[in-house]
Design an enzyme around this catalytic site. Structure first.
Site, PDB file in Angstrom:
ATOM      1  N   HIS A   1      42.296  47.268  40.591  1.00 38.59           N
ATOM      2  CA  HIS A   1      43.384  47.130  39.476  1.00 38.59           C
ATOM      3  C   HIS A   1      42.995  47.304  37.997  1.00 38.59           C
ATOM      4  O   HIS A   1      43.441  48.247  37.294  1.00 38.59           O
ATOM      5  CB  HIS A   1      44.624  46.466  39.161  1.00 38.59           C
ATOM      6  CG  HIS A   1      45.134  45.779  41.212  1.00 38.59           C
ATOM      7  ND1 HIS A   1      45.498  46.505  42.172  1.00 38.59           N
ATOM      8  CD2 HIS A   1      45.202  44.939  41.239  1.00 38.59           C
ATOM      9  CE1 HIS A   1      45.996  45.717  42.574  1.00 38.59           C
ATOM     10  NE2 HIS A   1      45.464  44.848  42.837  1.00 38.59           N
TER      11      HIS A   1
ATOM     12  N   ASN B   1      37.637  43.110  49.722  1.00 41.03           N
ATOM     13  CA  ASN B   1      38.989  42.805  48.717  1.00 41.03           C
ATOM     14  C   ASN B   1      38.072  42.217  47.352  1.00 41.03           C
ATOM     15  O   ASN B   1      37.888  41.326  47.077  1.00 41.03           O
ATOM     16  CB  ASN B   1      39.471  41.991  49.441  1.00 41.03           C
ATOM     17  CG  ASN B   1      40.658  41.786  49.298  1.00 41.03           C
ATOM     18  OD1 ASN B   1      40.838  41.972  48.249  1.00 41.03           O
ATOM     19  ND2 ASN B   1      41.740  40.501  49.210  1.00 41.03           N
TER      20      ASN B   1
ATOM     21  N   ALA C   1      42.183  41.258  42.339  1.00 40.03           N
ATOM     22  CA  ALA C   1      42.193  41.411  40.910  1.00 40.03           C
ATOM     23  C   ALA C   1      41.229  42.654  40.338  1.00 40.03           C
ATOM     24  O   ALA C   1      42.487  43.669  40.267  1.00 40.03           O
ATOM     25  CB  ALA C   1      42.129  41.010  39.935  1.00 40.03           C
TER      26      ALA C   1
ATOM     27  N   SER D   1      48.245  40.509  50.748  1.00 36.54           N
ATOM     28  CA  SER D   1      49.719  41.081  50.636  1.00 36.54           C
ATOM     29  C   SER D   1      49.238  42.891  50.205  1.00 36.54           C
ATOM     30  O   SER D   1      48.375  43.273  49.876  1.00 36.54           O
ATOM     31  CB  SER D   1      50.075  40.590  49.136  1.00 36.54           C
ATOM     32  OG  SER D   1      48.826  41.002  48.092  1.00 36.54           O
TER      33      SER D   1
ATOM     34  N   PRO E   1      38.014  37.461  43.156  1.00 40.72           N
ATOM     35  CA  PRO E   1      38.228  36.888  42.645  1.00 40.72           C
ATOM     36  C   PRO E   1      39.277  35.851  42.872  1.00 40.72           C
ATOM     37  O   PRO E   1      40.243  36.773  43.140  1.00 40.72           O
ATOM     38  CB  PRO E   1      39.085  37.238  41.106  1.00 40.72           C
ATOM     39  CG  PRO E   1      38.963  38.650  40.862  1.00 40.72           C
ATOM     40  CD  PRO E   1      37.783  38.977  41.934  1.00 40.72           C
ATOM     41  N   ASN E   2      39.157  35.026  42.886  1.00 39.89           N
ATOM     42  CA  ASN E   2      40.803  33.433  43.410  1.00 39.89           C
ATOM     43  C   ASN E   2      40.842  33.831  44.772  1.00 39.89           C
ATOM     44  O   ASN E   2      41.696  33.138  45.141  1.00 39.89           O
ATOM     45  CB  ASN E   2      41.748  33.858  42.836  1.00 39.89           C
ATOM     46  CG  ASN E   2      41.681  33.958  41.082  1.00 39.89           C
ATOM     47  OD1 ASN E   2      41.486  33.168  39.706  1.00 39.89           O
ATOM     48  ND2 ASN E   2      42.235  35.093  40.526  1.00 39.89           N
TER      49      ASN E   2
ATOM     50  N   ARG F   1      47.359  29.456  46.692  1.00 42.97           N
ATOM     51  CA  ARG F   1      47.596  30.620  46.451  1.00 42.97           C
ATOM     52  C   ARG F   1      49.525  30.780  46.827  1.00 42.97           C
ATOM     53  O   ARG F   1      49.707  29.976  47.898  1.00 42.97           O
ATOM     54  CB  ARG F   1      46.853  31.849  46.036  1.00 42.97           C
ATOM     55  CG  ARG F   1      45.257  31.520  45.572  1.00 42.97           C
ATOM     56  CD  ARG F   1      44.781  32.850  45.622  1.00 42.97           C
ATOM     57  NE  ARG F   1      45.551  34.036  44.688  1.00 42.97           N
ATOM     58  CZ  ARG F   1      45.078  34.889  44.425  1.00 42.97           C
ATOM     59  NH1 ARG F   1      43.885  35.709  45.039  1.00 42.97           N
ATOM     60  NH2 ARG F   1      45.463  36.077  43.350  1.00 42.97           N
TER      61      ARG F   1
ATOM     62  N   ASP G   1      32.523  52.322  40.639  1.00 41.58           N
ATOM     63  CA  ASP G   1      31.346  53.760  41.048  1.00 41.58           C
ATOM     64  C   ASP G   1      30.019  52.875  42.360  1.00 41.58           C
ATOM     65  O   ASP G   1      29.170  53.645  42.695  1.00 41.58           O
ATOM     66  CB  ASP G   1      31.021  53.195  39.415  1.00 41.58           C
ATOM     67  CG  ASP G   1      31.276  54.150  38.587  1.00 41.58           C
ATOM     68  OD1 ASP G   1      32.607  54.859  39.599  1.00 41.58           O
ATOM     69  OD2 ASP G   1      31.652  54.369  37.727  1.00 41.58           O
TER      70      ASP G   1
ATOM     71  N   HIS H   1      43.399  43.796  51.269  1.00 39.29           N
ATOM     72  CA  HIS H   1      43.973  43.033  50.858  1.00 39.29           C
ATOM     73  C   HIS H   1      45.323  42.198  51.574  1.00 39.29           C
ATOM     74  O   HIS H   1      45.837  43.067  52.705  1.00 39.29           O
ATOM     75  CB  HIS H   1      45.281  43.813  50.193  1.00 39.29           C
ATOM     76  CG  HIS H   1      44.458  44.888  49.111  1.00 39.29           C
ATOM     77  ND1 HIS H   1      43.414  44.323  47.784  1.00 39.29           N
ATOM     78  CD2 HIS H   1      43.675  46.045  48.843  1.00 39.29           C
ATOM     79  CE1 HIS H   1      43.119  45.290  47.352  1.00 39.29           C
ATOM     80  NE2 HIS H   1      43.519  46.733  47.745  1.00 39.29           N
TER      81      HIS H   1
ATOM     82  N   GLU I   1      38.729  48.517  52.465  1.00 39.03           N
ATOM     83  CA  GLU I   1      39.388  48.080  51.436  1.00 39.03           C
ATOM     84  C   GLU I   1      40.378  46.920  52.238  1.00 39.03           C
ATOM     85  O   GLU I   1      40.992  47.248  53.356  1.00 39.03           O
ATOM     86  CB  GLU I   1      40.532  49.387  50.789  1.00 39.03           C
ATOM     87  CG  GLU I   1      41.044  48.395  49.728  1.00 39.03           C
ATOM     88  CD  GLU I   1      41.913  49.492  48.797  1.00 39.03           C
ATOM     89  OE1 GLU I   1      42.262  50.434  49.337  1.00 39.03           O
ATOM     90  OE2 GLU I   1      42.628  48.407  47.988  1.00 39.03           O
TER      91      GLU I   1
ATOM     92  N   ARG J   1      54.197  45.319  45.092  1.00 41.79           N
ATOM     93  CA  ARG J   1      54.817  44.104  44.192  1.00 41.79           C
ATOM     94  C   ARG J   1      54.959  45.069  42.658  1.00 41.79           C
ATOM     95  O   ARG J   1      56.135  45.536  42.379  1.00 41.79           O
ATOM     96  CB  ARG J   1      53.801  43.337  45.040  1.00 41.79           C
ATOM     97  CG  ARG J   1      53.383  42.315  45.741  1.00 41.79           C
ATOM     98  CD  ARG J   1      52.026  41.700  45.994  1.00 41.79           C
ATOM     99  NE  ARG J   1      52.093  40.916  44.646  1.00 41.79           N
ATOM    100  CZ  ARG J   1      51.082  39.764  44.330  1.00 41.79           C
ATOM    101  NH1 ARG J   1      49.933  40.008  45.374  1.00 41.79           N
ATOM    102  NH2 ARG J   1      51.196  39.067  43.652  1.00 41.79           N
TER     103      ARG J   1
ATOM    104  N   ARG K   1      49.621  46.466  40.009  1.00 40.37           N
ATOM    105  CA  ARG K   1      48.803  46.624  40.857  1.00 40.37           C
ATOM    106  C   ARG K   1      49.129  47.999  42.633  1.00 40.37           C
ATOM    107  O   ARG K   1      48.167  47.957  43.024  1.00 40.37           O
ATOM    108  CB  ARG K   1      49.417  45.341  42.532  1.00 40.37           C
ATOM    109  CG  ARG K   1      49.507  43.632  41.382  1.00 40.37           C
ATOM    110  CD  ARG K   1      49.317  42.780  42.308  1.00 40.37           C
ATOM    111  NE  ARG K   1      50.236  41.828  41.526  1.00 40.37           N
ATOM    112  CZ  ARG K   1      49.350  40.534  41.591  1.00 40.37           C
ATOM    113  NH1 ARG K   1      48.135  40.807  41.800  1.00 40.37           N
ATOM    114  NH2 ARG K   1      49.641  39.801  40.714  1.00 40.37           N
TER     115      ARG K   1
ATOM    116  N   TYR L   1      49.689  35.389  49.824  1.00 35.50           N
ATOM    117  CA  TYR L   1      48.513  35.107  50.942  1.00 35.50           C
ATOM    118  C   TYR L   1      48.611  34.337  51.778  1.00 35.50           C
ATOM    119  O   TYR L   1      47.286  33.915  52.220  1.00 35.50           O
ATOM    120  CB  TYR L   1      47.587  34.409  49.300  1.00 35.50           C
ATOM    121  CG  TYR L   1      47.453  35.934  48.437  1.00 35.50           C
ATOM    122  CD1 TYR L   1      47.406  36.757  48.225  1.00 35.50           C
ATOM    123  CD2 TYR L   1      48.437  35.085  47.385  1.00 35.50           C
ATOM    124  CE1 TYR L   1      47.519  37.574  47.635  1.00 35.50           C
ATOM    125  CE2 TYR L   1      48.537  36.064  45.929  1.00 35.50           C
ATOM    126  CZ  TYR L   1      47.850  37.327  46.213  1.00 35.50           C
ATOM    127  OH  TYR L   1      48.065  37.563  44.609  1.00 35.50           O
TER     128      TYR L   1
END
Ligand code: DQA
Length: 142
Positions: free
Chosen positions: A79, A73, A76, A101, A10-11, A18, A86, A99, A97, A106, A110, A23
């Protein structure tokens, strides 16, 4: 050729708009272009972005047996999402994985990470280079 699915949560379609301190200023399309450049002829990349948890789970289920690796990635959902955790656990290929940031330095919330320990490796806090490093890792481990 190694088949790689890149999933963004998302986002992340709003990258470039952003907060730049976390980012950077590149759009997701620009980052995807740079990943393709880094992959060259040795990896085949497909890209998927969704704001919906269920659609990301669907895509991970679909990836089973179809891809050799997933770069994700979850944004949100990192978290919050037991469902994405799963789904990653089920996928048998390499799981990386990513990210932009540094999520460990932070907000406290997070630092909660549901997906880290079902992934083979994490690339965190290097802006778009986190994605590039994931591609480099796959080139070295294919
Ligand atoms: C993010 C970090 C998350 O905490 C955040 O919700 C995002 C992006 C990152 O790439 O730094 O949307 O996954």
């Amino acid at each position: 050729m190694m088949r790689v699915l890149v999933i963004n949560g998302p986002n992340l379609a709003m990258l470039g708009k952003r907060p730049k301190e976390f980012y950077g200023d590149m759009s997701l399309d620009m980052i995807n272009e740079l990943m393709l450049e880094e992959a060259g002829a040795s990896l085949s990349l497909d890209f998927f972005q969704s704001n919906s948890e269920g659609k990301i789970v669907d895509e991970l289920n679909r990836a089973y047996g179809r891809y050799d690796a997933v770069i994700i990635n979850p944004a949100a959902y990192t978290h919050t999402s037991v469902a994405i955790r799963d789904a990653l656990e089920i996928f048998t290929g390499i799981k990386l994985e990513v990210h932009l940031s540094d999520i460990n330095n932070r907000d406290e919330f997070r630092k909660i990470n549901y997906i880290k320990d079902v992934c083979d490796k994490s690339f965190i806090g290097k802006g778009y280079h986190s994605y590039i490093d994931a591609i480099k890792y796959l080139k070295e481990h294919k």
